[in-house]
Scaffold this motif. Sequence first.
Motif, PDB file in Angstrom:
ATOM      1  N   LEU A 132      -6.645   6.977  -4.543  1.00  0.00           N
ATOM      2  CA  LEU A 132      -5.486   7.845  -4.419  1.00  0.00           C
ATOM      3  C   LEU A 132      -4.323   7.114  -3.759  1.00  0.00           C
ATOM      4  CD1 LEU A 132      -4.142  10.593  -4.709  1.00  0.00           C
ATOM      5  CD2 LEU A 132      -5.230  11.287  -2.559  1.00  0.00           C
ATOM      6  N   LEU A 133      -4.623   6.360  -2.713  1.00  0.00           N
ATOM      7  CA  LEU A 133      -3.581   5.588  -2.045  1.00  0.00           C
ATOM      8  C   LEU A 133      -2.968   4.544  -2.965  1.00  0.00           C
ATOM      9  CD1 LEU A 133      -5.021   4.937   1.537  1.00  0.00           C
ATOM     10  CD2 LEU A 133      -3.001   6.287   0.948  1.00  0.00           C
ATOM     11  N   SER A 134      -3.789   3.926  -3.807  1.00  0.00           N
ATOM     12  CA  SER A 134      -3.261   2.902  -4.710  1.00  0.00           C
ATOM     13  C   SER A 134      -2.324   3.493  -5.732  1.00  0.00           C
ATOM     14  CB  SER A 134      -4.419   2.183  -5.409  1.00  0.00           C
ATOM     15  OG  SER A 134      -5.089   3.048  -6.318  1.00  0.00           O
ATOM     16  N   VAL A 135      -2.524   4.764  -6.072  1.00  0.00           N
ATOM     17  CA  VAL A 135      -1.650   5.433  -7.025  1.00  0.00           C
ATOM     18  C   VAL A 135      -0.372   5.931  -6.341  1.00  0.00           C
ATOM     19  CG1 VAL A 135      -1.389   7.409  -8.564  1.00  0.00           C
ATOM     20  CG2 VAL A 135      -3.531   6.124  -8.545  1.00  0.00           C
ATOM     21  N   LEU A 136      -0.547   6.533  -5.162  1.00  0.00           N
ATOM     22  CA  LEU A 136       0.608   7.107  -4.473  1.00  0.00           C
ATOM     23  C   LEU A 136       1.475   6.034  -3.845  1.00  0.00           C
ATOM     24  CD1 LEU A 136      -1.083  10.161  -2.710  1.00  0.00           C
ATOM     25  CD2 LEU A 136       0.199  10.136  -4.855  1.00  0.00           C
ATOM     26  N   GLY A 137       0.854   5.041  -3.214  1.00  0.00           N
ATOM     27  CA  GLY A 137       1.601   3.951  -2.596  1.00  0.00           C
ATOM     28  C   GLY A 137       2.380   4.403  -1.388  1.00  0.00           C
ATOM     29  N   LEU A 138       3.246   3.506  -0.908  1.00  0.00           N
ATOM     30  CA  LEU A 138       4.009   3.754   0.321  1.00  0.00           C
ATOM     31  C   LEU A 138       5.027   4.865   0.155  1.00  0.00           C
ATOM     32  CD1 LEU A 138       4.682   0.173   1.664  1.00  0.00           C
ATOM     33  CD2 LEU A 138       3.406   1.971   2.796  1.00  0.00           C
TER      34      LEU A 138
ATOM     35  N   VAL B 150      -0.507 -10.567  11.633  1.00  0.00           N
ATOM     36  CA  VAL B 150      -0.628 -10.231  10.216  1.00  0.00           C
ATOM     37  C   VAL B 150       0.298 -11.156   9.424  1.00  0.00           C
ATOM     38  CG1 VAL B 150      -0.312  -8.441   8.471  1.00  0.00           C
ATOM     39  CG2 VAL B 150      -1.190  -7.834  10.733  1.00  0.00           C
ATOM     40  N   LEU B 151      -0.281 -11.967   8.533  1.00  0.00           N
ATOM     41  CA  LEU B 151       0.488 -12.934   7.749  1.00  0.00           C
ATOM     42  C   LEU B 151       0.768 -12.441   6.339  1.00  0.00           C
ATOM     43  CD1 LEU B 151      -1.406 -16.232   8.681  1.00  0.00           C
ATOM     44  CD2 LEU B 151       0.575 -15.209   9.830  1.00  0.00           C
ATOM     45  N   ALA B 152      -0.174 -11.739   5.743  1.00  0.00           N
ATOM     46  CA  ALA B 152      -0.026 -11.279   4.366  1.00  0.00           C
ATOM     47  C   ALA B 152      -0.860 -10.015   4.182  1.00  0.00           C
ATOM     48  CB  ALA B 152      -0.468 -12.367   3.384  1.00  0.00           C
ATOM     49  N   TRP B 153      -0.494  -9.240   3.168  1.00  0.00           N
ATOM     50  CA  TRP B 153      -1.191  -7.985   2.892  1.00  0.00           C
ATOM     51  C   TRP B 153      -0.892  -7.583   1.459  1.00  0.00           C
ATOM     52  CZ3 TRP B 153       2.911  -8.882   6.022  1.00  0.00           C
ATOM     53  CH2 TRP B 153       4.157  -8.341   5.629  1.00  0.00           C
ATOM     54  N   ASN B 154      -1.694  -6.670   0.926  1.00  0.00           N
ATOM     55  CA  ASN B 154      -1.400  -6.142  -0.402  1.00  0.00           C
ATOM     56  C   ASN B 154      -0.882  -4.707  -0.281  1.00  0.00           C
ATOM     57  OD1 ASN B 154      -3.725  -4.698   0.143  1.00  0.00           O
ATOM     58  ND2 ASN B 154      -4.873  -5.429  -1.635  1.00  0.00           N
ATOM     59  N   PRO B 155      -0.350  -4.148  -1.364  1.00  0.00           N
ATOM     60  CA  PRO B 155       0.228  -2.794  -1.266  1.00  0.00           C
ATOM     61  C   PRO B 155      -0.753  -1.738  -0.758  1.00  0.00           C
ATOM     62  CG  PRO B 155       0.923  -3.857  -3.304  1.00  0.00           C
ATOM     63  CD  PRO B 155      -0.120  -4.756  -2.696  1.00  0.00           C
ATOM     64  N   LEU B 156      -2.034  -1.867  -1.122  1.00  0.00           N
ATOM     65  CA  LEU B 156      -3.001  -0.865  -0.670  1.00  0.00           C
ATOM     66  C   LEU B 156      -3.191  -0.928   0.841  1.00  0.00           C
ATOM     67  CD1 LEU B 156      -4.893   1.386  -1.382  1.00  0.00           C
ATOM     68  CD2 LEU B 156      -6.645  -0.300  -1.993  1.00  0.00           C
ATOM     69  N   ALA B 157      -3.184  -2.126   1.419  1.00  0.00           N
ATOM     70  CA  ALA B 157      -3.290  -2.247   2.877  1.00  0.00           C
ATOM     71  C   ALA B 157      -2.076  -1.636   3.558  1.00  0.00           C
ATOM     72  CB  ALA B 157      -3.432  -3.717   3.274  1.00  0.00           C
ATOM     73  N   ALA B 158      -0.899  -1.825   2.975  1.00  0.00           N
ATOM     74  CA  ALA B 158       0.308  -1.224   3.550  1.00  0.00           C
ATOM     75  C   ALA B 158       0.228   0.298   3.514  1.00  0.00           C
ATOM     76  CB  ALA B 158       1.543  -1.715   2.791  1.00  0.00           C
ATOM     77  N   ALA B 159      -0.306   0.853   2.419  1.00  0.00           N
ATOM     78  CA  ALA B 159      -0.429   2.306   2.315  1.00  0.00           C
ATOM     79  C   ALA B 159      -1.504   2.845   3.250  1.00  0.00           C
ATOM     80  CB  ALA B 159      -0.740   2.692   0.869  1.00  0.00           C
ATOM     81  N   LEU B 160      -2.565   2.061   3.466  1.00  0.00           N
ATOM     82  CA  LEU B 160      -3.664   2.506   4.328  1.00  0.00           C
ATOM     83  C   LEU B 160      -3.312   2.390   5.805  1.00  0.00           C
ATOM     84  CD1 LEU B 160      -6.698   3.328   4.649  1.00  0.00           C
ATOM     85  CD2 LEU B 160      -7.207   0.874   4.706  1.00  0.00           C
ATOM     86  N   LEU B 161      -2.713   1.273   6.204  1.00  0.00           N
ATOM     87  CA  LEU B 161      -2.504   0.991   7.623  1.00  0.00           C
ATOM     88  C   LEU B 161      -1.051   1.170   8.047  1.00  0.00           C
ATOM     89  CD1 LEU B 161      -4.715  -2.227   7.891  1.00  0.00           C
ATOM     90  CD2 LEU B 161      -5.366   0.136   8.409  1.00  0.00           C
ATOM     91  N   GLU B 162      -0.154   0.391   7.435  1.00  0.00           N
ATOM     92  CA  GLU B 162       1.240   0.412   7.861  1.00  0.00           C
ATOM     93  C   GLU B 162       2.061  -0.443   6.902  1.00  0.00           C
ATOM     94  OE1 GLU B 162       3.394   0.019  12.094  1.00  0.00           O
ATOM     95  OE2 GLU B 162       2.273  -1.775  11.527  1.00  0.00           O
TER      96      GLU B 162
END
Length: 278
Positions: free
Chosen positions: A268-274, A126-138
């Motif tokens: 919902l994940l994009s609003v709540l975030g990590l 994994v080289l890069a990700w956005n905040p939604l991917a971090a909230a969805l996966l890790e």
Amino acid sequence: MDKAELGRFLRSHRERLAPGTVGLPSGGPRRTPGLRREEVAQLAHISTQYYTRLEQARGPRPSRHVLVALGRALRLTDAERDHLHALCGRPAEPPGVSRDVPDRVMDLVERLPDTAVVVLDAKYDVLAWNPLAAALLEDFSAVPQRERNMIRRYFLDPDPARRHYGIEDGGGFSRFAAAHLRAVAARYPRDRGVQDLVRELLRGSPEFVELWRVAEVSGEHGMAKVVAHPRLGPIPLDCDVLVVPERDQHVVLFTAPPGSPGHDALRLLSVLGLQEMR
């Protein structure tokens, strides 16, 4: 080796780069455009004195390792990297796995707030990700770089619930991963990271050993996934993989049709975030 032309080439490309382009602070007004020599040396992990001598046509012929590092530091294109090697009389070998994500791909990652996006190199680091991917996966930023490899995690993580980030796909990823890694190992026979990963999986995963023996080579593009999120439960999503040919990288997009349960979960994940997920 054309020392004078090498010096001109390095200086020209150094002066074209703004500090912000390579993640460095501007540090106030600069007498000359572009990066300072010490900044290029820092990015290439060589001494400032050595780099200065190269620019001034006083240095010895750089090793292939140094040329690769300079190419990355100066953000050279593939054609420019080949020219750099040619100037030093060292024809470029088949490159190893690239970890440099093109700027246009990073822009794409940042401009898709309703899509979970992950950028992978050829061996699925994994080289890069956005905040939604971090909230969805890790939260990938909290994981050591070595542990960000999706294939290693799938076959070697002791927790079955964690090994594929909760993604349910009927075991399809295991077959794809072994076939994909076989093709990558053939493309990059001298890349130590790829070869080390294969050896580690052959030692530690009987499942991988069996799949490796089959000797399949295949590709994975569009598919449906269900992500078993620890807080929101099962999230049905579409998963598409875009290829970045010049870097041999993959952009993985998790989306859902508007109005679907998956789309509502992503919003919902994009609003709540990590922070809320923790």
